[in-house]
Scaffold this active site. Structure first.
Site, PDB file in Angstrom:
ATOM      1  CG  HIS A 180       9.189 -26.737  24.104  1.00  0.00           C
ATOM      2  ND1 HIS A 180      10.152 -25.846  23.668  1.00  0.00           N
ATOM      3  CD2 HIS A 180       8.775 -26.288  25.316  1.00  0.00           C
ATOM      4  CE1 HIS A 180      10.314 -24.898  24.591  1.00  0.00           C
ATOM      5  NE2 HIS A 180       9.486 -25.134  25.595  1.00  0.00           N
ATOM      6  CG  ASP A 185      19.646 -49.775 -11.643  1.00  0.00           C
ATOM      7  OD1 ASP A 185      19.467 -49.156 -10.559  1.00  0.00           O
ATOM      8  OD2 ASP A 185      19.697 -51.017 -11.710  1.00  0.00           O
TER       9      ASP A 185
HETATM   10  O1  1VU Z   1       8.049 -17.522  26.420  1.00  0.00           O
HETATM   11  P1  1VU Z   1       6.575 -17.580  26.639  1.00  0.00           P
HETATM   12  O2  1VU Z   1       6.179 -17.682  28.091  1.00  0.00           O
HETATM   13  O3  1VU Z   1       5.811 -16.522  25.919  1.00  0.00           O
HETATM   14  O4  1VU Z   1       6.091 -18.964  25.965  1.00  0.00           O
HETATM   15  C1  1VU Z   1       6.521 -20.208  26.464  1.00  0.00           C
HETATM   16  C2  1VU Z   1       5.452 -21.230  26.242  1.00  0.00           C
HETATM   17  O5  1VU Z   1       4.156 -20.749  26.413  1.00  0.00           O
HETATM   18  C3  1VU Z   1       5.670 -21.594  24.782  1.00  0.00           C
HETATM   19  N1  1VU Z   1       5.270 -22.994  24.519  1.00  0.00           N
HETATM   20  C4  1VU Z   1       4.376 -23.358  23.603  1.00  0.00           C
HETATM   21  N2  1VU Z   1       3.631 -22.638  22.749  1.00  0.00           N
HETATM   22  C5  1VU Z   1       2.793 -23.340  21.943  1.00  0.00           C
HETATM   23  N3  1VU Z   1       2.684 -24.679  21.979  1.00  0.00           N
HETATM   24  C6  1VU Z   1       3.406 -25.419  22.831  1.00  0.00           C
HETATM   25  N4  1VU Z   1       3.272 -26.770  22.845  1.00  0.00           N
HETATM   26  C7  1VU Z   1       4.303 -24.764  23.673  1.00  0.00           C
HETATM   27  N5  1VU Z   1       5.170 -25.192  24.614  1.00  0.00           N
HETATM   28  C8  1VU Z   1       5.739 -24.106  25.106  1.00  0.00           C
HETATM   29  O6  1VU Z   1       7.070 -21.489  24.560  1.00  0.00           O
HETATM   30  C9  1VU Z   1       7.678 -20.672  25.571  1.00  0.00           C
HETATM   31  C10 1VU Z   1       8.700 -21.494  26.316  1.00  0.00           C
HETATM   32  O7  1VU Z   1       8.029 -22.552  26.973  1.00  0.00           O
HETATM   33  P2  1VU Z   1       8.591 -23.249  28.289  1.00  0.00           P
HETATM   34  O8  1VU Z   1       9.917 -23.820  27.983  1.00  0.00           O
HETATM   35  O9  1VU Z   1       8.516 -22.298  29.438  1.00  0.00           O
HETATM   36  O10 1VU Z   1       7.591 -24.463  28.494  1.00  0.00           O
HETATM   37  P3  1VU Z   1       6.266 -24.520  29.367  1.00  0.00           P
HETATM   38  O11 1VU Z   1       6.622 -24.870  30.757  1.00  0.00           O
HETATM   39  O12 1VU Z   1       5.402 -23.323  29.142  1.00  0.00           O
HETATM   40  O13 1VU Z   1       5.537 -25.769  28.685  1.00  0.00           O
HETATM   41  C11 1VU Z   1       6.142 -27.061  28.661  1.00  0.00           C
HETATM   42  C12 1VU Z   1       5.066 -28.055  28.200  1.00  0.00           C
HETATM   43  C13 1VU Z   1       5.680 -29.421  28.058  1.00  0.00           C
HETATM   44  C14 1VU Z   1       3.937 -28.092  29.250  1.00  0.00           C
HETATM   45  C15 1VU Z   1       4.522 -27.524  26.833  1.00  0.00           C
HETATM   46  O14 1VU Z   1       5.570 -27.493  25.930  1.00  0.00           O
HETATM   47  C16 1VU Z   1       3.354 -28.317  26.282  1.00  0.00           C
HETATM   48  O15 1VU Z   1       2.234 -28.163  26.774  1.00  0.00           O
HETATM   49  N6  1VU Z   1       3.566 -29.142  25.255  1.00  0.00           N
HETATM   50  C17 1VU Z   1       2.533 -29.922  24.620  1.00  0.00           C
HETATM   51  C18 1VU Z   1       2.035 -31.032  25.537  1.00  0.00           C
HETATM   52  C19 1VU Z   1       1.029 -31.933  24.882  1.00  0.00           C
HETATM   53  O16 1VU Z   1       0.089 -31.472  24.264  1.00  0.00           O
HETATM   54  N7  1VU Z   1       1.209 -33.270  25.020  1.00  0.00           N
HETATM   55  C20 1VU Z   1       0.344 -34.236  24.422  1.00  0.00           C
HETATM   56  C21 1VU Z   1       0.838 -34.674  23.103  1.00  0.00           C
HETATM   57  S1  1VU Z   1       2.309 -35.609  23.116  1.00  0.00           S
HETATM   58  C22 1VU Z   1       1.811 -37.206  23.363  1.00  0.00           C
HETATM   59  O17 1VU Z   1       0.665 -37.476  23.523  1.00  0.00           O
HETATM   60  C23 1VU Z   1       2.838 -38.273  23.289  1.00  0.00           C
HETATM   61  C24 1VU Z   1       3.627 -38.390  24.562  1.00  0.00           C
END
Ligand code: 1VU
Length: 319
Positions: A251, A298
């Site tokens: 995030h 050292d």
């Molecule tokens: O403010 P805006 O609406 O313009 O933008 C949001 C959101 O789009 C953006 N954002 C991101 N941008 C790029 N990459 C990201 N990973 C990302 N996450 C968020 O930031 C602004 C605020 O976001 P938010 O707090 O509203 O969060 P969302 O609900 O949009 O998203 C939360 C999740 C967790 C779904 C998101 O952060 C995400 O998809 N993260 C990556 C998930 C992933 O790829 N997991 C697999 C790898 S980790 C793993 O395998 C080990 C456990």
């Protein structure tokens, strides 16, 4: 020049290798064009265009197509552009590589998850070779980062790295780092994940030690509790102290904390600079060990101080 033990430097081959800082390795799900288009505004060192666990099975095809589009559309600037394909065991990796390696622009780095043994790395490498050869230009050679995410993988890590380095010498890719996939690792061995991560200590240390023994980058586990900045900072500083060069993040709110934790502090840089000055003075006068700020100094401390300054140089080169 600096000693070969410098942080993250690869000593066995070539001046051609440039150090790519990856303090923050951030996943951006491939199905989500809105998030993908945000990448240039983010201060992450590495952006991972994600095909694997961050993408539902029903969205895999869409993710591949989006990723090809984004590779062409976005100027990544100083950000290391990476793609994480699916694992060999998923049965999806061949299709991932076929489509992504046919994109107009290719990723600088490829991440391959869940490499449990050398057979899986051999299988992946065969497909890479085939798909790269299919293209007209022959000079594409991505950085490769492999994931260690199971008991088998931890046990086979040395063989996996040696195999990856052999293919690197052949010129298929450049093995550059290893990631600790802590959550899959917990599932694999039946551990229960806690915020303190005591259950992970053996694997976490073994992975960083082995990666560094081969002069590879080591990228630490993910903190999935997005709201908990305090534990993110604690875990990041702990990983950096262990020798990890960076951390996976999910995030944008995690970027600054993690970049800071994996950058030597101003005090640490000042300590290292002054220590090396003092070392040079004592060295010239033929003295071995000496005291500096009340501690015996050292060679091992001198090498640690050099690591710190080398790390800063590596990070600054990016900016
Ligand atoms: O403010 P805006 O609406 O313009 O933008 C949001 C959101 O789009 C953006 N954002 C991101 N941008 C790029 N990459 C990201 N990973 C990302 N996450 C968020 O930031 C602004 C605020 O976001 P938010 O707090 O509203 O969060 P969302 O609900 O949009 O998203 C939360 C999740 C967790 C779904 C998101 O952060 C995400 O998809 N993260 C990556 C998930 C992933 O790829 N997991 C697999 C790898 S980790 C793993 O395998 C080990 C456990």
């Amino acid at each position: 020049g600096l000693n070969k033990r410098s942080v993250g430097c690869y000593s066995t081959s070539s001046a051609e290798r440039q150090y790519i800082p990856r303090r923050t390795v951030m996943y951006v799900p491939g199905h989500d064009l809105k998030k993908l288009r945000k990448i240039p505004q983010l201060n992450t060192d590495c952006a991972v265009l994600e095909c694997e666990d961050g993408v539902a099975l029903s969205k895999k095809a869409e993710a591949r197509v989006n990723i090809c589009q984004i590779l062409e559309e976005i100027d990544f600037g100083p950000i290391d552009c990476a793609v994480r394909v699916n694992s060999v065991s998923s049965g999806l990796i061949e299709e991932d590589l076929k489509i992504i390696l046919s994109a107009k622009k290719l990723p600088q780095t490829v991440l391959i998850p869940k490499v449990d043994n050398i057979d899986e790395l051999n299988y992946f490498t065969d497909i890479m070779k085939r798909e790269i050869n299919r293209r007209k230009e022959t000079n594409y050679r991505p950085y490769l980062i492999t994931f260690i995410e199971s008991g088998q993988a931890v046990m086979n890590m040395v063989d996996i790295i040696k195999t990856g380095l052999r293919f690197s010498e052949e010129g298929v890719y450049l093995l550059d780092g290893v990631v600790f996939g802590s959550d899959d690792f917990c599932a694999d061995i039946g551990a229960t994940r806690t915020s303190e991560a005591g259950e992970l200590i053996y694997a976490r240390q073994k992975i960083v030690m082995t990666a560094k023994a081969f002069r590879l980058q080591a990228i630490d586990m993910v903190s999935i509790d997005i709201k908990d900045q305090e534990s993110l900072e604690r875990q990041s500083l702990e990983g950096a102290r262990m020798g990890y060069t960076g951390k996976q993040i999910i995030h944008p709110s995690q970027i600054d904390t993690v970049n800071t934790a994996f950058t030597p502090s101003h005090d640490k840089v000042e300590w290292a600079t002054q220590l090396l000055d003092a070392f040079n003075t004592h060295h010239q006068s033929g003295q071995g060990a000496f005291t500096f700020r009340g501690s015996m100094i050292d060679m091992p401390l001198v090498l640690q101080a050099r690591n710190i300054l080398q790390l800063v140089k590596n990070i600054q080169r990016k900016q």
